[in-house]
Design a protein around this motif. Structure first.
Motif, short mmCIF file in Angstrom:
data_model
loop_
_atom_site.label_atom_id
_atom_site.label_comp_id
_atom_site.label_asym_id
_atom_site.label_seq_id
_atom_site.Cartn_x
_atom_site.Cartn_y
_atom_site.Cartn_z
N PHE A 165 32.33 36.64 39.49
CA PHE A 165 32.47 35.91 40.76
C PHE A 165 33.95 35.69 41.03
O PHE A 165 34.79 35.78 40.10
CB PHE A 165 31.73 34.57 40.69
N PRO A 166 34.39 35.37 42.24
CA PRO A 166 33.56 35.43 43.44
C PRO A 166 33.46 36.86 43.95
O PRO A 166 34.17 37.74 43.47
CB PRO A 166 34.34 34.55 44.43
N LEU A 167 32.59 37.10 44.92
CA LEU A 167 32.55 38.41 45.55
C LEU A 167 33.86 38.65 46.28
O LEU A 167 34.51 37.72 46.76
CB LEU A 167 31.39 38.48 46.54
N ASN A 168 34.26 39.91 46.36
CA ASN A 168 35.50 40.27 47.02
C ASN A 168 35.23 40.44 48.52
O ASN A 168 34.53 41.35 48.95
CB ASN A 168 36.03 41.58 46.43
N HIS A 169 35.81 39.55 49.32
CA HIS A 169 35.61 39.62 50.77
C HIS A 169 36.70 40.43 51.46
O HIS A 169 36.66 40.64 52.67
CB HIS A 169 35.57 38.21 51.37
N ASP A 170 37.68 40.90 50.69
CA ASP A 170 38.75 41.73 51.25
C ASP A 170 38.27 43.18 51.27
O ASP A 170 38.70 44.02 50.49
CB ASP A 170 40.01 41.58 50.39
N THR A 171 37.38 43.48 52.20
CA THR A 171 36.69 44.77 52.20
C THR A 171 37.23 45.76 53.23
O THR A 171 36.76 46.89 53.28
CB THR A 171 35.19 44.57 52.47
N LYS A 172 38.18 45.35 54.04
CA LYS A 172 38.72 46.25 55.07
C LYS A 172 40.21 46.51 54.81
O LYS A 172 40.98 45.57 54.64
CB LYS A 172 38.52 45.66 56.47
N SER B 277 37.40 45.53 43.09
CA SER B 277 38.67 45.31 43.78
C SER B 277 39.29 46.64 44.17
O SER B 277 39.18 47.63 43.44
CB SER B 277 39.65 44.55 42.87
N ILE B 278 39.97 46.65 45.32
CA ILE B 278 40.73 47.81 45.77
C ILE B 278 42.20 47.48 45.55
O ILE B 278 42.78 46.65 46.25
CB ILE B 278 40.48 48.14 47.24
N ASN C 274 36.26 47.86 38.66
CA ASN C 274 34.98 47.20 38.50
C ASN C 274 35.10 46.25 37.31
O ASN C 274 35.10 46.71 36.17
CB ASN C 274 33.87 48.22 38.29
N PRO C 275 35.21 44.93 37.53
CA PRO C 275 35.42 44.01 36.42
C PRO C 275 34.14 43.69 35.63
O PRO C 275 34.21 43.02 34.62
CB PRO C 275 35.94 42.75 37.13
N LEU D 218 29.59 52.86 40.38
CA LEU D 218 30.93 52.84 39.78
C LEU D 218 30.85 52.17 38.41
O LEU D 218 30.44 51.03 38.30
CB LEU D 218 31.88 52.07 40.69
N PRO D 219 31.26 52.88 37.34
CA PRO D 219 31.23 52.27 36.00
C PRO D 219 32.23 51.12 35.87
O PRO D 219 33.11 50.93 36.72
CB PRO D 219 31.60 53.44 35.07
N ALA D 220 32.12 50.38 34.79
CA ALA D 220 33.05 49.29 34.50
C ALA D 220 34.45 49.85 34.26
O ALA D 220 34.62 50.98 33.81
CB ALA D 220 32.58 48.51 33.29
N GLY D 221 35.48 49.06 34.61
CA GLY D 221 36.86 49.46 34.34
C GLY D 221 37.62 49.89 35.58
O GLY D 221 37.16 49.74 36.72
N ASN D 222 38.82 50.44 35.36
CA ASN D 222 39.69 50.92 36.44
C ASN D 222 39.43 52.40 36.70
O ASN D 222 39.30 53.19 35.75
CB ASN D 222 41.15 50.70 36.08
#
Length: 351
Positions: free
Chosen positions: A209-216, A241-242, A260-261, A308-312
């Motif tokens: 958490f939290p969800l990532n709202h920075d989607t654009k 996260s991007i 993907n955390p 998307l798997p876990a990690g960068n």
């Protein structure tokens, strides 16, 4: 996802039981109790003790409350018959306590009907955990309904909070009450994904958490802004996260550096305007072509999604046409349209 398995028959090799020992039960973990069925549980305590048994329905109502005197070997046989009109997808909690000894406790669970894979616990928070922001104090409290896999009475759980830098900032062991419930508090202090790890000796669950709202994200190319959207349109946020994006006009590709955390796969979605990048799309993740993707072309956009798997990770979307081609066509059309005017003007000057 983790399923709580209740009422597994347990056999203790030694007969010197110093606590509440569940010896065996009529439910072996491979089937569920049915409406109107009698369930039995064999428990051992010290012969000099008495055992207080409470059975709770999923709505926390008490359906059985009795104090048992064991036989000379300390054996107690508990029986309970579920109602014939019992609803399916329900559960019972069995809380056991040695009379006059509140520290000597045990608990287990049995179910009516089938179960679904769910988290180790379900909990609510104030404010909503998924929408939490820096400075929020989170209050956790368990929440159950008939579809959940509940916490066993008197379970000991360890809560660990890990901040966005991977540093443990909070850890505490909590003990559920006779209803399998507990409450606790912690505060988040900075922006980024947190991990809340909930575990006991057998199970482990991680909540991100939290969800990532920075989607654009906006990419400017050829003097124009193009909006790239991440995430499924029916969701309020995404679980990754991007970190950065790179557009290669000549290579007709868009590369996103993402994280993907979580510890499991999450859904990765990217929506790209056709005006920006179009054609037959190829998706490459960490240098490997992904074929297990879904792609749609609709309403002027291309939508690509996969797990998307876990990690960068480095995600590259390659198209067959890009902005420069559109710009080149415009220039050619403009040149063709201007040429007659120029020729006519030059002809007039020669006269």
């Amino acid at each position: 996802m983790i399923i709580l398995i209740g009422f597994v028959g347990i056999a203790y090799g030694d007969t010197n039981c110093v606590s509440i020992c569940i010896l065996e039960s009529s439910w072996d973990g491979t089937k569920y109790v049915n409406p109107g069925e009698t369930y039995w549980l064999k428990v051992q305590i010290q012969p000099s003790e008495k055992l207080h048994i409470k059975i709770f329905y999923y709505d926390d109502s008490i359906v059985h409350d009795k104090i048992y005197t064991p036989n000379d070997e300390g054996i107690v046989l508990v029986e309970y018959t579920s109602p014939k009109n019992e609803d399916s997808l329900s559960f019972y909690r069995v809380a056991m306590m040695v009379e006059n000894n509140p520290l000597n406790v045990a608990g287990t669970i049995f179910r009516i009907g089938d179960t679904y894979p769910t988290d180790l616990i379900r909990f609510s928070s104030v404010p909503n955990l998924q929408d939490a922001t820096s400075g929020d104090t989170i209050q956790l409290f368990t929440e159950s309904n008939r579809w959940d896999n509940p916490i066993e009475p008197y379970s000991k759980l360890t809560l660990t909070l890990i901040n966005p830098h991977g540093i443990q900032v909070f850890q505490k062991q909590v003990t559920a009450n006779e209803l399998g419930q507990f409450t606790d508090l912690f505060t988040i202090t900075e922006k980024g994904f947190y991990k809340l790890v909930v575990e006991d000796q057998k199970r482990r669950n991680v909540h991100i958490f939290p969800l990532n709202h920075d989607t654009k994200k906006i990419i400017t190319a050829e003097g124009k802004d193009f909006e790239i959207t991440f995430g499924h349109p029916t969701r309020e946020g995404i679980e990754f996260s991007i970190h950065n994006m790179v557009f290669d006009q000549q290579g007709k590709s868009l590369t996103a550096f993402v994280e993907n955390p979580a510890e499991d796969n999450v859904r990765f979605d990217i929506k790209i305007p056709h005006e920006f990048l179009d054609g037959n799309m190829t998706t490459i993740v960490d240098g490997n072509i992904r074929t297990d993707i879904e792609q749609k072309h609709i309403l002027g956009y291309s939508s690509t999604f996969f797990l998307l798997p876990a990690g960068n990770h480095t995600v590259q979307i390659i198209g067959t046409s890009a902005i420069p081609e559109f710009e080149s066509i415009v220039l050619v059309i403009l040149a063709v349209s201007i040429l007659p005017i120029v020729l006519t003007r030059n002809k007039s000057l020669l006269k």
